[in-house]
Scaffold this motif. Structure first.
Motif, PDB file in Angstrom:
ATOM      1  N   UNK A 170     -15.509  -6.056  55.980  1.00 53.79           N
ATOM      2  CA  UNK A 170     -15.331  -4.973  56.964  1.00 53.79           C
ATOM      3  C   UNK A 170     -14.890  -5.293  58.483  1.00 53.79           C
ATOM      4  N   UNK A 171     -15.010  -6.665  58.788  1.00 51.89           N
ATOM      5  CA  UNK A 171     -14.462  -7.142  60.091  1.00 51.89           C
ATOM      6  C   UNK A 171     -12.813  -7.162  59.609  1.00 51.89           C
ATOM      7  N   UNK A 172     -12.607  -7.635  58.516  1.00 53.58           N
ATOM      8  CA  UNK A 172     -10.868  -7.482  58.273  1.00 53.58           C
ATOM      9  C   UNK A 172     -10.380  -6.317  58.465  1.00 53.58           C
ATOM     10  N   UNK A 173     -10.947  -5.291  57.737  1.00 53.23           N
ATOM     11  CA  UNK A 173     -10.585  -3.871  57.862  1.00 53.23           C
ATOM     12  C   UNK A 173     -10.453  -3.634  59.374  1.00 53.23           C
ATOM     13  N   UNK A 174     -11.434  -3.795  60.062  1.00 55.07           N
ATOM     14  CA  UNK A 174     -11.388  -3.263  61.763  1.00 55.07           C
ATOM     15  C   UNK A 174     -10.380  -4.154  62.107  1.00 55.07           C
ATOM     16  N   UNK A 175      -9.948  -5.476  62.270  1.00 53.53           N
ATOM     17  CA  UNK A 175      -9.106  -6.148  62.724  1.00 53.53           C
ATOM     18  C   UNK A 175      -7.838  -5.550  62.626  1.00 53.53           C
ATOM     19  N   UNK A 176      -7.632  -5.266  61.138  1.00 51.48           N
ATOM     20  CA  UNK A 176      -6.333  -5.094  60.826  1.00 51.48           C
ATOM     21  C   UNK A 176      -6.043  -3.403  61.420  1.00 51.48           C
ATOM     22  N   UNK A 177      -6.893  -2.582  61.425  1.00 56.83           N
ATOM     23  CA  UNK A 177      -6.622  -1.179  62.149  1.00 56.83           C
ATOM     24  C   UNK A 177      -6.339  -1.539  63.409  1.00 56.83           C
ATOM     25  N   UNK A 178      -7.090  -2.466  64.120  1.00 52.40           N
ATOM     26  CA  UNK A 178      -6.500  -2.458  65.591  1.00 52.40           C
ATOM     27  C   UNK A 178      -5.487  -2.756  65.791  1.00 52.40           C
ATOM     28  N   UNK A 179      -4.701  -3.702  65.005  1.00 50.66           N
ATOM     29  CA  UNK A 179      -3.266  -4.126  65.292  1.00 50.66           C
ATOM     30  C   UNK A 179      -2.397  -3.140  64.565  1.00 50.66           C
ATOM     31  N   UNK A 180      -2.837  -2.158  63.852  1.00 51.88           N
ATOM     32  CA  UNK A 180      -1.643  -1.230  63.357  1.00 51.88           C
ATOM     33  C   UNK A 180      -0.968  -0.182  64.368  1.00 51.88           C
ATOM     34  N   UNK A 181       0.390   0.029  64.140  1.00 53.49           N
ATOM     35  CA  UNK A 181       1.099   0.810  64.941  1.00 53.49           C
ATOM     36  C   UNK A 181       0.810   2.150  64.693  1.00 53.49           C
TER      37      UNK A 181
END
Length: 648
Positions: free
Chosen positions: A20-31
């Motif tokens: 879950x944390x990995x998904x959150x961090x990935x989403x926050x870096x998406x353009x």
């Protein structure tokens, strides 16, 4: 699942919820360049008893404070922290300098006076804005409600709805190109959805109206700039530049079921019981947590309090009193007559601890026999402007978010004597003075030379002019967003005609309980006794619509109760509207037995009739009297002169 919270702080459980944390961090870096959603609409919890207050988002709310709120001239800005407005702020920040936001939201931001800063920011931040207004506002009534048409989400929302497509294009030649399409009047939900389906896209809407905002940040219903030249009734101006030196929003309880009742004994009993229960909570809280510091007590209060709505109605301010360990003494004398809704009086318990606000009411009516009159007017955001005179306390919602302007003010009591300095019997009495300013009077006297105009004459001129159909129609958009400003009419004769009409209207509206009873036909079943005049809930009689064959309301007859029907009601009587509803409809709504679902408290209009008025027929007679008030008001209004304004 909380998108806003995701951006407030770093992940606190990344070691426990790795995926879950990995998904959150990935989403926050998406353009991310496109955000589509239907954010919830919620300004705050409906009751502090729920212990379900909206979550705070310090970073996001700081952005709203620094942008939407900073550019708003509104006094109260709480509604800017509605979830859907938070979503607009978050979405705009998230797409950065290029992207598209597509939201289905509450449409209140299009017209609300509190959203002026929001509209200004949207115009600055986006290159192109398309807003499809679906209407459906069911926080209206009567013809206004029918014009709004069907609710887009059925029973799921009473709010008006808009589809907004907001485009940020850094290569656009200009910003803030605003296009609005209004779906139209009197459409059912199904008809609206069919239109949406037929349009398919932005390109399918051929009737986009391009909007140029005015200096106030208004998009729709833009104000008449000539209005600014008139003297304001009140507001944040010095006394030398406004008409009234004081105004008040009226009694705001946040617990009406407890603080109001048709029975004096009931309101005293209800409030004594709640205050007693509150004090017991203070004692228990003190015993359990009195030794800890205040910040700690604040964190404990919600989990500690008993929230049974049959015992107490909590609010944020009352919880703060508990945190501060303050007991409250019940005061049986803190009860006043209050005009709760148009042509409906109630007993009200007033207390700075158990009301959210008493405004300036104690300066208007410091004692039950204090002589005064106040003009209550619609507040910002009302769908239509109206006013009514009162000679008693008034509730904050006598008019929608209303304000009241008094003839007199009573300053703090001073020691005095009626029988001379050495009489030995000194009395304290409040000092009465005029509420209309000297400069306000001079503003009118200066153009009607040779006329002897008093502040009382001016007060009634204002009341008469506020009833002018010309004034209300010409400046409707101004009156929906700001306090009235009062023009000077061209001829002294017209000034006196407005003033005379204002006196007659005030006498009619203040004396609604004693005006002549209109001779309706009373259709009774059998011989009536006093007990037969008890009212539970009035309702319209029914008739068959000759065109559709459907059963519709027959406005010529009202079923008072199972034994009495009131017939022969003139159709014109329904045309006198105050606070968005026909005066007679207010009587039908309020002369009833009402049970508060949460607390179980009964508010029985028959108690006022019997205990206060000593007249079991009062509910029936007040209906007849308000027929007279309605017809006579319209006669007086029809006799008002055309509004010819002095331009300088």
């Amino acid at each position: 699942t909380d998108t806003f919270q995701m951006y407030e702080k770093e992940d606190l459980v990344d070691r426990l919820l790795v995926d879950n944390s990995r998904r959150r961090k990935r989403q926050k870096t998406l353009n991310i360049r496109v955000i589509v959603g239907n954010p919830p609409y919620s300004v705050g919890q409906s009751s502090a008893n729920d212990n379900n207050a909206n979550i705070d988002y310090p970073a996001l709310d700081a952005r709203i404070r620094d942008t939407y709120a900073a550019r708003s001239v509104a006094t109260l800005k709480n509604s800017l922290y509605d979830s859907y407005i938070r979503a607009l702020r978050w979405g705009s920040d998230r797409v950065g300098d290029a992207g598209v936001i597509g939201f289905v939201t509450n449409a209140g931001f299009l017209e609300a006076s509190t959203a002026d800063g929001l509209r200004k920011c949207l115009a600055d931040e986006f290159s192109c804005l398309y807003v499809f207004h679906l209407r459906g506002n069911q926080r209206t009534s009567g013809e206004a409600s029918r014009r709004e048409g069907g609710k887009i989400f059925g029973s799921g929302s009473r709010a008006p709805i808009a589809i907004s497509l907001l485009v940020k294009n850094p290569n656009a030649g200009e910003r803030g190109r605003i296009y609005v399409h209004d779906i139209g009047d009197y459409l059912s939900r199904e008809e609206k959805l069919e239109k949406i389906e037929a349009y398919v896209s932005v390109a399918g809407v051929l009737e986009w109206q391009q909007i140029t905002p005015d200096d106030h940040g208004d998009w729709l219903k833009q104000r008449d700039s000539r209005f600014d030249k008139f003297i304001p009734m009140g507001g944040k101006y010095t006394d030398d530049s406004k008409l009234f030196s004081s105004q008040s929003f009226g009694l705001k309880t946040n617990r009406d079921a407890w603080c109001y009742n048709s029975s004096l004994s009931s309101v005293r009993q209800n409030m004594a019981g709640m205050i007693g229960f509150y004090n017991s909570q203070v004692e228990e809280f003190l015993a359990a947590h009195g030794g800890v510091e205040k910040a700690r007590r604040e964190s404990l209060v919600d989990s500690f309090i008993e929230t049974s709505p049959s015992k107490i109605s909590w609010s944020r301010s009352l919880k703060n009193e508990l945190v501060n360990l303050r007991a409250v003494e019940y005061d049986a004398s803190s009860v006043a007559t209050c005009l709760y809704r148009p042509f409906t009086k109630q007993w009200a318990y007033y207390s700075r601890r158990f009301n959210e606000g008493v405004g300036q009411m104690l300066r208007f009516f410091p004692q039950s026999d204090a002589e005064n009159i106040a003009i209550s007017i619609s507040g910002n955001g009302a769908k239509s402007f109206s006013c009514i005179a009162t000679n008693a306390w008034n509730d904050v919602q006598l008019h929608f978010n209303g304000q009241a302007f008094p003839l007199y003010l009573y300053d703090e009591a001073v020691q005095g004597s009626d029988d001379g300095l050495f009489s030995g019997e000194s009395t304290a009495r409040p000092q009465r003075r005029d509420a209309i300013t000297n400069s306000g009077l001079a503003h009118f006297q200066s153009v009607y030379l040779g006329e002897s105009i008093s502040k009382e004459d001016l007060f009634y001129y204002i009341y008469g002019l506020l009833h002018s159909p010309d004034y209300r129609e010409r400046y409707a958009d101004n009156l929906s967003k700001e306090l009235p400003r009062i023009p000077r009419v061209r001829a002294a004769g017209d000034f006196w005609r407005f003033s005379k009409a204002g006196r007659e209207l005030a006498a009619l509206h203040l004396g609604y309980e004693t005006v002549e009873i209109y001779p309706l036909t009373i259709e009774a079943k059998g011989v009536l006794t006093e007990a037969d005049y008890r009212v539970e809930k009035m309702r319209f009689a029914k008739m068959r619509d000759p065109e559709t064959g459907k059963s519709v309301n027959d406005r010529s007859a009202v079923i008072y109760n199972s034994k009495i029907t009131l017939a022969g009601i003139p159709e014109a009587a329904w045309d006198y509207v105050v606070n968005g509803k026909a005066a007679l409809e207010w009587v039908m709504e309020r002369q009833a037995v009402r049970v508060d679902k949460a607390s179980g408290i009964v508010n029985d209009a028959n108690d006022w009739a019997i205990e206060t008025m000593s007249n079991p027929r009062y509910p029936l007679e007040i209906f007849q009297r308000v027929v007279t008030v309605s017809l006579e008001t319209q006669k007086i209004v029809a006799s008002l002169p055309a509004l010819e304004i002095l331009e300088n």
